[in-house]
Write an enzyme that holds these catalytic residues in place. Structure first.
Site, PDB file in Angstrom:
ATOM      1  N   ARG A  42      41.766  -4.930  12.746  1.00 34.26           N
ATOM      2  CA  ARG A  42      40.986  -3.694  12.767  1.00 34.26           C
ATOM      3  C   ARG A  42      39.939  -3.771  11.662  1.00 34.26           C
ATOM      4  NH1 ARG A  42      42.790  -2.994  17.109  1.00 34.26           N
ATOM      5  NH2 ARG A  42      43.978  -1.212  17.908  1.00 34.26           N
ATOM      6  N   GLU A  91      33.270   1.014  15.075  1.00 34.23           N
ATOM      7  CA  GLU A  91      33.028   0.613  16.474  1.00 34.23           C
ATOM      8  C   GLU A  91      32.678   1.822  17.329  1.00 34.23           C
ATOM      9  OE1 GLU A  91      36.335  -1.622  18.027  1.00 34.23           O
ATOM     10  OE2 GLU A  91      36.393  -2.887  16.255  1.00 34.23           O
ATOM     11  N   HIS A 140      35.132  -6.719  19.969  1.00 36.67           N
ATOM     12  CA  HIS A 140      36.552  -6.357  20.141  1.00 36.67           C
ATOM     13  C   HIS A 140      37.126  -6.893  21.452  1.00 36.67           C
ATOM     14  CE1 HIS A 140      39.693  -3.194  18.736  1.00 36.67           C
ATOM     15  NE2 HIS A 140      40.283  -4.202  19.357  1.00 36.67           N
ATOM     16  N   GLY A 157      39.638  -9.397  21.463  1.00 35.65           N
ATOM     17  CA  GLY A 157      40.839 -10.172  21.142  1.00 35.65           C
ATOM     18  C   GLY A 157      41.883 -10.219  22.242  1.00 35.65           C
TER      19      GLY A 157
HETATM   20  O1  LIG Z   1      42.958  -3.868  19.831  1.00 35.68           O
HETATM   21  C1  LIG Z   1      43.671  -3.699  20.766  1.00 35.68           C
HETATM   22  C2  LIG Z   1      45.021  -3.238  20.673  1.00 35.68           C
HETATM   23  O2  LIG Z   1      45.458  -2.853  19.575  1.00 35.68           O
HETATM   24  O3  LIG Z   1      45.698  -3.248  21.695  1.00 35.68           O
END
Ligand SMILES: O=CC(=O)O
Length: 332
Positions: free
Chosen positions: A244, A273, A294, A296
């Site tokens: 984060r 964001e 973002h 990931g």
């Molecule tokens: O960032 C995405 C999540 O926390 O699922």
């Protein structure tokens, strides 16, 4: 459940088709077909009516919003692993259960972290840009040289599921694994990962070549990598963050890279964001940072798995049992 046979489940964002289809079969479902993020007023209207709300990281479920919830709201089934968008303590105080979707995005997020660890020192984005602009003059022994990954020290901040999955990948690339975590890993696990534990984050930071942030964002980890701590890093170190944005003091990080006090960064997450600091974008143009929006956990398989977990949590809860992925304030 107000004269309804099936619970009303309000989903705040568009989810994968298979997940929405299954939800429609099981629940009375209000979906967000055009995927426009809901305003706070729209969220308030949703919690007034819903038995279950399925928010994501982009929805702010704070105490003010929860104070507007109707008494029928019983479950917040987050589509996501992190729950820093939810005031879990407030929810629990109101008798509302909170769940998340842990586990199923571990490997994807670790892959993306490894991709950034490779991308920044090996200058992937810069190389692509040279080709894109037709500027390649041919191979040269001294051109476009990056930094070697093999043999370097990787400091993992937060050794949970994703940190451990990253450690396994980085070890395969010949990196030396170091970590800092609230709790030391059990000896067997630590040995299996061939990882060195640092009780002191400060001491670890001062010795690493690359630092990866893999802890959750909680009040305790807000700006964990503060301006003071960033100054402890070696001048030629890199930082990678797929957790984060709020965990790193982004302004301080930007300033240090601009000043040449840090080699660079790979960031998949940002403090505000979807806004991205224009100075970071400038550093990206200069090849000092690699930025991603973002992404990931953004795989087709991962998002379906997350949706399936949300469904299991709702169904189990509605059947009168403890849902498998309950989040308690004490866990944060
Ligand atoms: O960032 C995405 C999540 O926390 O699922």
């Amino acid at each position: 459940m107000a004269n309804r046979k099936k619970p009303l489940v309000v989903v705040t964002r568009k989810l994968p088709d298979s997940v929405e289809t299954r939800m429609r079969e099981l629940f009375e479902t209000r979906l967000n077909v055009d995927d426009r993020p809901l305003s706070q007023a729209e969220l308030a209207a949703a919690v007034k009516e819903a038995d279950v709300i399925v928010p994501t990281v982009t929805d702010k479920i704070d105490a003010a919003l929860l104070s507007q919830a109707g008494p029928q709201l019983r479950l917040i089934a987050q589509f996501g692993n992190g729950v820093d968008n939810i005031d879990v303590a407030s929810a629990v105080q109101r008798g509302i259960t909170v769940t998340n979707t842990p586990g199923v995005l571990t490997e994807d997020t670790a892959d993306m972290t490894m991709a950034l660890i490779l991308a920044v020192p090996r200058r992937l984005a810069e190389g692509f840009e040279v080709l894109e602009h037709g500027e390649w003059g041919g191979w040269s022994p001294t051109w476009m040289l990056g930094k070697r990954i093999h043999g370097k020290r990787l400091g993992i901040v937060g050794m949970g599921r994703i940190g451990q999955a990253l450690a396994r990948r980085a070890a395969a690339f010949g990196m030396q694994i170091h970590y800092h975590n609230r709790r030391r890993l059990p000896e067997k696990l630590e040995q299996g990962l061939d990882a060195t534990y640092w009780e002191s984050l400060d001491q670890m930071l001062a010795r690493m070549d690359i630092v990866s942030v893999n802890c959750p964002h909680t009040p305790a980890t807000y700006h964990l990598l503060s301006a003071r701590r960033l100054k402890l890093l070696k001048k030629d170190a890199y930082i990678v963050n797929t957790a984060r944005g709020e965990i790193i003091d982004e302004v301080a990080l930007t300033r240090m890279i601009e000043a040449g006090e840090l080699a660079g960064a790979g960031l998949d997450v940002f403090e505000h964001e979807p806004a991205v600091n224009p100075r970071l974008l400038k550093l990206a143009k200069a090849g000092k940072v690699v930025l991603l929006p973002h992404m990931g956990s953004a795989t087709v398989e991962g998002r379906v798995d997350m949706g399936d977990k949300v469904i299991v949590n709702i169904k189990t809860f509605m059947d009168g049992h403890k849902p498998p992925d309950r989040v308690l304030p004490s866990m944060l």
